[in-house]
Design a protein around this motif. Structure first.
Motif, short mmCIF file in Angstrom:
data_model
loop_
_atom_site.label_atom_id
_atom_site.label_comp_id
_atom_site.label_asym_id
_atom_site.label_seq_id
_atom_site.Cartn_x
_atom_site.Cartn_y
_atom_site.Cartn_z
N ILE A 47 9.16 -11.38 -8.69
CA ILE A 47 8.38 -11.15 -9.85
C ILE A 47 8.26 -9.76 -10.21
O ILE A 47 8.12 -8.74 -9.51
CB ILE A 47 7.16 -11.79 -9.71
N THR A 48 8.53 -9.37 -11.69
CA THR A 48 8.39 -7.90 -11.96
C THR A 48 7.16 -7.63 -12.37
O THR A 48 6.25 -8.36 -12.33
CB THR A 48 9.45 -7.97 -13.23
N TRP A 49 6.98 -6.26 -12.67
CA TRP A 49 5.57 -5.74 -12.81
C TRP A 49 5.05 -6.44 -14.41
O TRP A 49 3.96 -6.59 -14.40
CB TRP A 49 5.71 -4.33 -13.11
N SER A 50 6.09 -6.96 -15.27
CA SER A 50 5.68 -7.65 -16.35
C SER A 50 5.26 -9.10 -15.89
O SER A 50 4.84 -9.81 -17.10
CB SER A 50 6.57 -7.33 -17.67
N GLY A 51 5.69 -9.83 -15.08
CA GLY A 51 5.14 -11.06 -14.81
C GLY A 51 6.55 -12.12 -14.85
O GLY A 51 6.48 -12.97 -14.74
N SER A 52 7.66 -11.48 -15.17
CA SER A 52 8.83 -12.22 -15.36
C SER A 52 9.13 -12.60 -13.78
O SER A 52 9.23 -11.88 -12.79
CB SER A 52 9.85 -11.68 -15.67
N LYS B 262 -4.41 -5.77 -7.28
CA LYS B 262 -4.52 -5.47 -5.65
C LYS B 262 -3.30 -5.21 -5.32
O LYS B 262 -2.93 -5.24 -3.82
CB LYS B 262 -4.84 -6.92 -5.12
N SER B 263 -2.16 -5.13 -5.92
CA SER B 263 -0.73 -4.86 -5.34
C SER B 263 -0.19 -5.60 -4.37
O SER B 263 0.25 -5.53 -3.36
CB SER B 263 -0.51 -3.42 -4.73
N THR B 264 -0.34 -7.13 -4.86
CA THR B 264 -0.21 -8.38 -3.70
C THR B 264 0.42 -9.24 -4.32
O THR B 264 0.32 -9.47 -5.86
CB THR B 264 -1.59 -8.52 -3.28
N VAL B 265 1.53 -9.85 -3.86
CA VAL B 265 2.40 -10.71 -4.18
C VAL B 265 1.91 -12.31 -3.31
O VAL B 265 1.88 -11.78 -2.34
CB VAL B 265 3.77 -10.46 -4.46
N TYR B 266 2.26 -13.39 -4.18
CA TYR B 266 1.90 -14.51 -3.24
C TYR B 266 3.14 -15.53 -3.49
O TYR B 266 3.80 -15.37 -4.33
CB TYR B 266 0.77 -15.21 -3.89
N LEU B 267 3.34 -16.22 -2.58
CA LEU B 267 4.22 -17.38 -2.66
C LEU B 267 3.60 -18.66 -2.16
O LEU B 267 3.25 -18.75 -0.80
CB LEU B 267 5.49 -16.91 -1.61
N GLN B 268 3.42 -19.26 -3.15
CA GLN B 268 2.84 -20.86 -3.05
C GLN B 268 4.09 -21.88 -2.47
O GLN B 268 4.99 -21.90 -3.39
CB GLN B 268 2.11 -21.23 -4.23
N MET B 269 4.03 -22.34 -1.52
CA MET B 269 5.25 -23.09 -1.03
C MET B 269 4.57 -24.61 -0.80
O MET B 269 3.57 -24.79 -0.10
CB MET B 269 5.89 -22.72 0.26
N ASN B 270 5.00 -25.53 -1.64
CA ASN B 270 4.76 -26.89 -1.68
C ASN B 270 5.71 -27.88 -1.34
O ASN B 270 7.10 -27.56 -1.10
CB ASN B 270 4.27 -27.47 -2.90
N SER B 271 5.69 -28.89 -0.87
CA SER B 271 6.57 -29.84 -0.34
C SER B 271 7.53 -29.41 0.60
O SER B 271 8.82 -29.47 0.33
CB SER B 271 7.22 -30.50 -1.66
N LEU B 272 6.93 -28.66 1.50
CA LEU B 272 8.04 -27.84 2.59
C LEU B 272 8.90 -28.88 3.34
O LEU B 272 8.36 -30.03 3.46
CB LEU B 272 6.90 -27.09 3.34
N LYS B 273 9.97 -28.39 3.59
CA LYS B 273 11.00 -29.42 4.32
C LYS B 273 11.57 -28.53 5.53
O LYS B 273 11.09 -27.51 5.51
CB LYS B 273 12.38 -29.30 3.50
N SER C 149 0.78 -1.05 -0.02
CA SER C 149 -0.02 0.15 -0.06
C SER C 149 0.84 1.21 -0.14
O SER C 149 2.15 0.96 0.25
CB SER C 149 -0.88 0.11 1.36
N GLY C 150 0.35 2.22 -0.27
CA GLY C 150 0.88 3.57 -0.12
C GLY C 150 1.42 3.83 -1.83
O GLY C 150 0.56 3.74 -2.74
N ARG C 151 2.55 4.50 -2.15
CA ARG C 151 3.14 4.64 -3.17
C ARG C 151 3.61 3.50 -4.08
O ARG C 151 4.85 3.18 -4.47
CB ARG C 151 4.10 5.90 -3.42
N THR C 152 2.61 2.64 -4.57
CA THR C 152 2.98 1.60 -5.27
C THR C 152 3.17 1.89 -6.85
O THR C 152 3.50 0.72 -7.59
CB THR C 152 2.12 0.56 -5.04
N GLY C 153 2.89 2.87 -7.18
CA GLY C 153 3.01 3.19 -8.71
C GLY C 153 4.25 2.98 -9.34
O GLY C 153 4.34 2.63 -10.59
N ASP D 62 -0.84 -10.12 -7.99
CA ASP D 62 -2.11 -9.60 -8.53
C ASP D 62 -1.87 -8.08 -8.60
O ASP D 62 -2.10 -7.48 -7.67
CB ASP D 62 -3.39 -10.04 -7.64
N ASN D 63 -1.38 -7.36 -9.76
CA ASN D 63 -1.03 -6.20 -9.83
C ASN D 63 -2.20 -5.29 -9.56
O ASN D 63 -1.82 -4.33 -8.96
CB ASN D 63 -0.55 -5.65 -11.25
#
Length: 119
Positions: free
Chosen positions: A51-56, A76-87, A25-29, A73-74
């Motif tokens: 992850i970059t703004w373009s999805g790389s 929503k200015s939100t980034v996710y990290l799905q973590m599977n097979s955790l060790k 939140s804030g100045r995310t532009g 989700d640009n």
């Protein structure tokens, strides 16, 4: 100013999954990229994925490639990290970070969320 808030950490058994979220939140532009870092007890903070703004995307190949997936989700200015097979070695405080276009490093950080993987 930019404010980052992580959520989704917790305790999980080895082999399980967790999904971390980070809302900016804030100045995310001026956001160029958002990423995840982690720091285990007694160790230095290490890069996990970003992850970059373009999805790389890029990953810490040795540690998490094939198990973790970063997405955003640009709108929503939100980034996710799905973590599977955790060790157990994934146990750490996970930090969200943001990098702006004009800056060559991540200069905004969240407060961190604890991920604990039991064996």
């Amino acid at each position: 100013q930019v404010h980052l808030v992580e959520s989704g950490g917790g305790l999980v058994q080895a082999g399980g999954s967790l999904r971390l979220s980070c809302a900016a939140s804030g100045r995310t532009g001026s956001t160029y990229a958002m990423g995840w870092f982690r720091q285990a007890p007694g160790k230095e903070r290490e890069f996990v994925a970003d992850i970059t703004w373009s999805g790389s995307t890029s990953y810490n190949t040795d540690s998490v490639k094939g198990r973790f997936t970063i997405s955003s989700d640009n709108a929503k200015s939100t980034v996710y990290l799905q973590m599977n097979s955790l060790k157990p070695e994934d146990t750490a405080v996970y930090y969200c970070a943001l990098r702006r276009w004009s800056i060559s490093k991540y200069d905004y950080w969240g407060q961190g969320t604890q991920v604990t993987v039991s064996s």
